[in-house]
Design an enzyme around this catalytic site. Structure first.
Site, PDB file in Angstrom:
ATOM      1  N   SER A 303      13.024  42.362  -3.760  1.00 23.45           N
ATOM      2  CA  SER A 303      12.658  41.911  -2.433  1.00 23.45           C
ATOM      3  C   SER A 303      13.828  41.862  -1.453  1.00 23.45           C
ATOM      4  CB  SER A 303      11.952  40.566  -2.538  1.00 23.45           C
ATOM      5  OG  SER A 303      11.138  40.373  -1.417  1.00 23.45           O
ATOM      6  N   ASP A 314      20.432  53.674   3.299  1.00 28.76           N
ATOM      7  CA  ASP A 314      19.952  54.546   4.379  1.00 28.76           C
ATOM      8  C   ASP A 314      21.039  54.831   5.398  1.00 28.76           C
ATOM      9  OD1 ASP A 314      17.523  54.635   3.158  1.00 28.76           O
ATOM     10  OD2 ASP A 314      16.392  53.670   4.782  1.00 28.76           O
ATOM     11  N   LYS A 328       9.546  45.122  -5.102  1.00 24.60           N
ATOM     12  CA  LYS A 328       8.691  44.209  -4.333  1.00 24.60           C
ATOM     13  C   LYS A 328       8.961  44.421  -2.851  1.00 24.60           C
ATOM     14  CE  LYS A 328       7.389  39.448  -3.434  1.00 24.60           C
ATOM     15  NZ  LYS A 328       7.672  39.524  -1.999  1.00 24.60           N
TER      16      LYS A 328
END
Length: 436
Positions: A303, A314, A328
């Site tokens: 999470s 990224d 998650k």
């Protein structure tokens, strides 16, 4: 992972993993009400069936059951069949959830879930009874104080494992499909230290986040400043350790990511209600000073940990190393009800800056390094030229370098942590190729 585990904590009725902050919840009821204004009329026939079932149970069940019990069970059933992370919180569970985000609660210090009907360890929390007992992610808890867990709901299993601080509990575990073994633990008040840091060696820092609590972003900023001060100059490399970090408060994940990024999107969420559409971007300040970064993740990284790892990956801000994360990718909002109760409701999915949804997939590291035991061979007592009596000096006037006695060398975290040692080696290699 074949079945997405249902996360919770031994100290909590329900764990807040990568969820919206409790502080945001006050706005949610109004938004939810607005979203329901255009709904279809209530299904009267289904409501009649519900009322009939309620009446039949009250009249014919073998033991008397109160209306309150039946209605609360109905509410719990409504939520439990939505997804693994939505739940109805009674007053005690609501209080415990709020305590967990501040970093102090009672229990064993272990995140557990369910998989194929068994209670499964997601991750132990650092510096807790579970971690000290060497309980590992993936362990199956097959018995609690001699009673089988097969068939128990997650809440029932958690209730059995909770208890007064100082009391003992016996867990029977199965690891890697091996033989069952017993572990006795003593329950304690868990005070989770969210952020830890130290210098691994000259120029190279280590920063571990065990959970994302309300103040984790601020603590990371202080830890980075302390590492620079302890090093005496700018760091040459940093390891950010998110292994076995089950998540926590969404805002904390954003603040931690922002310490390493100067611009761009960090994470965005999408859902049905108005305030579930959120976007978080980095500010120009960079507390890390652009230091080369390796981020460690594993199957216990869930999470909020995945939000940080995904943003840094990224933006190509650091190299991710380890194994696939938990997967998650949903956001929970806590909606307070009357009588000190609340709903923990999944209201959105989150996406990395490049639009990746992590839900049920997780984040794959850039370099896969599995957990392994690291052992060192006994030091060789080789004699060097500089040890020989009457040896010649260095032609350029450099100092002699005789053999060193390593017997009293202090232990370091990387000495028995294979993934961490690989991360440090990579950082050194990056500095060599960059000429630093």
């Amino acid at each position: 992972m074949p079945n997405l585990s249902r996360l919770t904590s031994l100290a909590l009725a329900i764990a807040l993993l990568g969820s919206a902050s409790v502080l945001q919840a006050a706005e949610a009821p109004a938004a939810a009400a607005a979203a329901t204004s255009d709904k279809a009329p209530l299904p009267l026939e289904d409501l009649r069936t519900f009322a009939e079932v309620l009446d039949r149970i009250k009249a014919a069940y073998v033991e008397p059951v109160s209306d309150k019990t039946l209605l609360e069970n109905a509410i719990k059933g409504m939520l439990s069949n939505l997804d693994p992370h939505s739940a109805y919180l009674d007053p005690q569970a609501f209080r415990e959830l709020q305590e967990s985000t501040s970093g102090e609660f009672g229990g064993l210090g272990i995140e557990v879930g369910t998989e194929d009907g068994f209670v499964k360890v997601v991750t132990p929390i650092d510096d807790t009874p579970a971690a000290r007992a060497d309980i590992q992610p993936g362990d199956l808890i097959v018995k609690i104080d001699g009673q089988p867990t097969k068939g128990l709901s997650l809440m029932e299993a958690v209730d059995k494992m909770r208890g007064k601080a100082g009391s003992k509990i016996l867990l029977t575990l199965v690891r890697d499909s091996g033989k069952p073994f017993d572990v006795e633990l003593t329950r304690a008040v868990i005070k989770v230290r969210s952020v830890k840091s130290q210098l691994l060696e000259d120029g190279y820092g280590y920063l571990r986040i065990t959970q994302f609590q309300v103040n984790s972003g601020e603590e990371v900023g202080k830890a980075l400043a302390k590492l620079r001060k302890d090093n005496g100059k700018k760091l040459r490399g940093l390891v950010l350790d998110l292994r076995n970090n089950p998540g926590g408060v969404l805002q904390a994940a954003v603040e931690v990511s922002d310490h390493f990024l100067k611009k761009g999107l960090i994470v965005y969420t999408e859902g049905r209600i108005a305030n579930s559409e959120l976007r978080f971007s980095a500010d120009p300040l960079d507390a890390s000073e652009g230091v080369p970064l390796v981020v460690l993740i594993n199957g216990g990284s869930a999470s909020a940990s995945e939000i940080v790892a995904g943003a840094l990956q990224d933006h190509k801000r650091g190299v991710l190393m380890g194994t696939d994360s938990f997967g998650k990718g949903s956001v929970q909002t806590v909606l307070p009800l009357n009588n000190d109760r609340a709903l923990k409701l999944t209201t959105a999915l989150y996406y990395t800056p490049n639009g990746r949804s992590i839900q049920a997939q997780g984040i794959a590291p850039d370099i896969e390094v599995a957990r392994a035991k690291l052992t060192q061979e006994p030091g060789e007592q080789n004699i060097k030229e500089a040890d020989l009596q009457g040896h010649l000096g260095n032609g350029n006037g450099g100092a002699d370098k005789p053999s060193k006695n390593k017997a009293n060398k202090p232990a370091r975290p990387q000495d028995d942590d294979y993934q961490l040692s690989q991360a440090l080696t990579l950082l050194k290699g990056l500095n060599i190729t960059r000429g630093k």
